[in-house]
Design a protein around this motif. Structure first.
Motif, PDB file in Angstrom:
ATOM      1  N   GLY A 110      31.235 -36.831  16.596  1.00 38.45           N
ATOM      2  CA  GLY A 110      32.445 -36.027  16.721  1.00 38.45           C
ATOM      3  C   GLY A 110      33.514 -36.321  15.678  1.00 38.45           C
ATOM      4  O   GLY A 110      34.509 -35.619  15.604  1.00 38.45           O
ATOM      5  N   GLY A 112      33.195 -36.080  12.486  1.00 37.28           N
ATOM      6  CA  GLY A 112      33.111 -35.157  11.350  1.00 37.28           C
ATOM      7  C   GLY A 112      32.074 -35.567  10.314  1.00 37.28           C
ATOM      8  O   GLY A 112      32.169 -35.166   9.146  1.00 37.28           O
ATOM      9  N   LYS A 113      31.079 -36.336  10.739  1.00 41.91           N
ATOM     10  CA  LYS A 113      30.035 -36.788   9.804  1.00 41.91           C
ATOM     11  C   LYS A 113      29.290 -35.637   9.157  1.00 41.91           C
ATOM     12  O   LYS A 113      29.218 -35.532   7.942  1.00 41.91           O
ATOM     13  CB  LYS A 113      28.980 -37.617  10.550  1.00 41.91           C
ATOM     14  CG  LYS A 113      29.246 -39.075  10.622  1.00 41.91           C
ATOM     15  CD  LYS A 113      28.032 -39.813  11.168  1.00 41.91           C
ATOM     16  CE  LYS A 113      27.450 -39.196  12.408  1.00 41.91           C
ATOM     17  NZ  LYS A 113      28.267 -39.336  13.606  1.00 41.91           N
ATOM     18  N   THR A 114      28.726 -34.778  10.019  1.00 41.97           N
ATOM     19  CA  THR A 114      27.879 -33.707   9.504  1.00 41.97           C
ATOM     20  C   THR A 114      28.685 -32.775   8.610  1.00 41.97           C
ATOM     21  O   THR A 114      28.240 -32.370   7.536  1.00 41.97           O
ATOM     22  CB  THR A 114      27.250 -32.931  10.679  1.00 41.97           C
ATOM     23  OG1 THR A 114      26.583 -33.881  11.517  1.00 41.97           O
ATOM     24  CG2 THR A 114      26.265 -31.901  10.198  1.00 41.97           C
ATOM     25  N   THR A 115      29.878 -32.459   9.064  1.00 46.26           N
ATOM     26  CA  THR A 115      30.767 -31.611   8.275  1.00 46.26           C
ATOM     27  C   THR A 115      31.049 -32.256   6.915  1.00 46.26           C
ATOM     28  O   THR A 115      31.041 -31.580   5.880  1.00 46.26           O
ATOM     29  CB  THR A 115      32.103 -31.406   9.034  1.00 46.26           C
ATOM     30  OG1 THR A 115      31.808 -30.958  10.354  1.00 46.26           O
ATOM     31  CG2 THR A 115      32.986 -30.399   8.342  1.00 46.26           C
ATOM     32  N   ASP A 255      44.491 -33.304   8.558  1.00 47.58           N
ATOM     33  CA  ASP A 255      45.287 -32.083   8.718  1.00 47.58           C
ATOM     34  C   ASP A 255      45.886 -32.005  10.114  1.00 47.58           C
ATOM     35  O   ASP A 255      46.797 -31.225  10.351  1.00 47.58           O
ATOM     36  CB  ASP A 255      44.421 -30.847   8.446  1.00 47.58           C
ATOM     37  CG  ASP A 255      43.114 -30.869   9.252  1.00 47.58           C
ATOM     38  OD1 ASP A 255      42.425 -31.915   9.213  1.00 47.58           O
ATOM     39  OD2 ASP A 255      42.801 -29.868   9.906  1.00 47.58           O
ATOM     40  N   GLU A 281      38.284 -27.765   8.573  1.00 49.65           N
ATOM     41  CA  GLU A 281      36.886 -27.541   8.946  1.00 49.65           C
ATOM     42  C   GLU A 281      36.093 -26.770   7.899  1.00 49.65           C
ATOM     43  O   GLU A 281      34.880 -26.653   8.001  1.00 49.65           O
ATOM     44  CB  GLU A 281      36.841 -26.793  10.280  1.00 49.65           C
ATOM     45  CG  GLU A 281      37.555 -27.536  11.385  1.00 49.65           C
ATOM     46  CD  GLU A 281      37.331 -26.905  12.752  1.00 49.65           C
ATOM     47  OE1 GLU A 281      36.229 -27.077  13.285  1.00 49.65           O
ATOM     48  OE2 GLU A 281      38.250 -26.227  13.247  1.00 49.65           O
TER      49      GLU A 281
HETATM   50  P1  GDP Z   1      29.793 -35.446  13.799  1.00 53.98           P
HETATM   51  O1  GDP Z   1      29.370 -35.455  15.234  1.00 53.98           O
HETATM   52  O2  GDP Z   1      30.427 -36.741  13.388  1.00 53.98           O
HETATM   53  O3  GDP Z   1      28.709 -35.052  12.863  1.00 53.98           O
HETATM   54  O4  GDP Z   1      30.979 -34.391  13.682  1.00 53.98           O
HETATM   55  P2  GDP Z   1      30.964 -32.869  13.164  1.00 53.98           P
HETATM   56  O5  GDP Z   1      30.739 -32.835  11.698  1.00 53.98           O
HETATM   57  O6  GDP Z   1      30.037 -32.087  14.018  1.00 53.98           O
HETATM   58  O7  GDP Z   1      32.470 -32.451  13.417  1.00 53.98           O
HETATM   59  C1  GDP Z   1      33.062 -32.440  14.698  1.00 53.98           C
HETATM   60  C2  GDP Z   1      34.187 -31.408  14.711  1.00 53.98           C
HETATM   61  O8  GDP Z   1      35.246 -31.821  13.866  1.00 53.98           O
HETATM   62  C3  GDP Z   1      33.752 -30.041  14.204  1.00 53.98           C
HETATM   63  O9  GDP Z   1      34.357 -29.056  15.001  1.00 53.98           O
HETATM   64  C4  GDP Z   1      34.304 -30.002  12.781  1.00 53.98           C
HETATM   65  O10 GDP Z   1      34.557 -28.697  12.345  1.00 53.98           O
HETATM   66  C5  GDP Z   1      35.575 -30.789  12.932  1.00 53.98           C
HETATM   67  N1  GDP Z   1      36.032 -31.397  11.681  1.00 53.98           N
HETATM   68  C6  GDP Z   1      35.326 -32.156  10.803  1.00 53.98           C
HETATM   69  N2  GDP Z   1      36.106 -32.571   9.776  1.00 53.98           N
HETATM   70  C7  GDP Z   1      37.347 -32.069   9.988  1.00 53.98           C
HETATM   71  C8  GDP Z   1      38.613 -32.143   9.278  1.00 53.98           C
HETATM   72  O11 GDP Z   1      38.773 -32.780   8.239  1.00 53.98           O
HETATM   73  N3  GDP Z   1      39.665 -31.481   9.840  1.00 53.98           N
HETATM   74  C9  GDP Z   1      39.542 -30.783  11.014  1.00 53.98           C
HETATM   75  N4  GDP Z   1      40.630 -30.178  11.494  1.00 53.98           N
HETATM   76  N5  GDP Z   1      38.380 -30.701  11.694  1.00 53.98           N
HETATM   77  C10 GDP Z   1      37.301 -31.318  11.201  1.00 53.98           C
END
Ligand code: GDP
Length: 300
Positions: A110, A112-115, A255, A281
């Motif tokens: 959650g 933001g790894k994948t993003t 942000d 995002e």
């Molecule tokens: P993971 O479980 O660590 O891989 O997390 P995800 O990449 O799935 O991201 C989790 C949520 O955080 C998603 O809804 C993304 O769009 C959001 N997200 C990721 N990076 C950012 C950021 O820099 N800013 C904002 N506002 N949201 C982000």
């Protein structure tokens, strides 16, 4: 950078404005200094850095005898910049001679790894690099799918397993192997982050790294932390850095927070620089961390 500034200004200006207002008082008495401390602590700067910063500012205000707002702003700018340390090498280690550079991306679910992997792939592609992604978060089928979606969006292949619960280390190995075979420039491996099962997660991460290392060096281990979780992120950071040798921090969701001070606390605690920041995002919302513009934005 202008965009970074605009975003940070939007989110963090409470920090700068209240600090500067406090410092610009005619008479900076004990109460004002206390409020200044409060403000810095609220911004997640951490206790020790806050004390240090306030001590230095007090000393300088005393020595210079100046409470002119512009002058005080300049002092604060200098002291904050020194705390965040502009001398640190924040470049990404994504150049390896004669083989792909390997980047592991770790962090709790959650954050933001994948993003971040997706955004970073886009940056690398824009630099004309060939990239392969590895979906080593095999516990949630959705995670691999999400990564593959980012991959196709930015035009890079994703190595994943069709079997949910497949061995993450083996997927990571396959991704690196594919990268070597196709002579790409960078292989980026996304990993799982279920912190509720800490011991297992950590075993698994360590294993992913060791298995990759049978095939290649790992050039960069990026720990992704969510800036909005404040000091909580620090505890996560500690746990991860005990298992893998973290080489850089990505601070996401800047942000959405007024707590940018966490940058200072994280770097101090881990002895590892913040290299990238997430500012939204969208695919373009990733920027190199730049101390000058960060401090500018904090004090805007
Ligand atoms: P993971 O479980 O660590 O891989 O997390 P995800 O990449 O799935 O991201 C989790 C949520 O955080 C998603 O809804 C993304 O769009 C959001 N997200 C990721 N990076 C950012 C950021 O820099 N800013 C904002 N506002 N949201 C982000």
């Amino acid at each position: 950078l202008a965009r970074l500034r605009a975003r940070l200004v939007k989110s963090n200006n409470v920090f700068g404005r209240s600090l500067l207002a406090l410092l610009a008082s005619d008479d900076i008495d004990e109460d004002v200094w206390e409020e200044i401390e409060e403000t810095l602590l609220t911004a997640d700067l951490g206790t020790e850095p806050t004390m240090e910063l306030v001590d230095r500012l007090r000393e300088r205000v005393k020595v210079e005898g100046s409470t002119d707002p512009d002058r005080v702003r300049a002092m604060l700018h200098e002291e904050l910049t020194a705390l965040i340390d502009p001398a640190w090498d924040r470049s990404l280690n994504v150049e390896a001679a004669g083989r792909p550079a390997v980047v592991m991306v770790v962090g709790v679910n959650g954050v933001g790894k994948t993003t971040t992997v997706g955004k970073l792939a886009r940056v690398l592609v824009a630099e004309d690099k060939d990239v392969v992604l590895g979906a080593a978060d095999t516990f949630r089928a959705a995670a691999a799918e999400q990564l593959a979606t980012w991959g196709s969006r930015v035009g890079v292949p994703t190595v994943k397993s069709d079997v949910e619960g497949a061995d993450p280390a083996s997927v990571a190995y396959d991704a690196v192997d594919a990268g070597i075979e196709h002579e790409v420039d960078v292989v980026m491996v996304d990993t799982a982050g279920r912190l509720q099962n800490k011991a297992n997660l950590m075993d698994e991460l360590g294993k992913v790294k060791r298995v990759i290392e049978k095939r290649s060096e790992v050039d960069e281990v990026l720990l992704v932390l969510d800036a909005t979780t404040g000091q909580n992120g620090l505890n996560q950071a500690k746990v991860f850095s005990e298992v893998v040798n973290v080489t850089g921090i990505v601070l996401t969701k800047l942000d959405g927070t007024a707590r940018g001070g966490i940058v200072v606390a994280i770097q101090r605690q881990l002895g590892v620089p913040v290299k990238l920041v997430g500012l939204g995002e969208g695919p373009d919302d990733l920027a190199p961390f730049d101390v000058e513009s960060f401090v500018d934005a904090l004090l805007e």
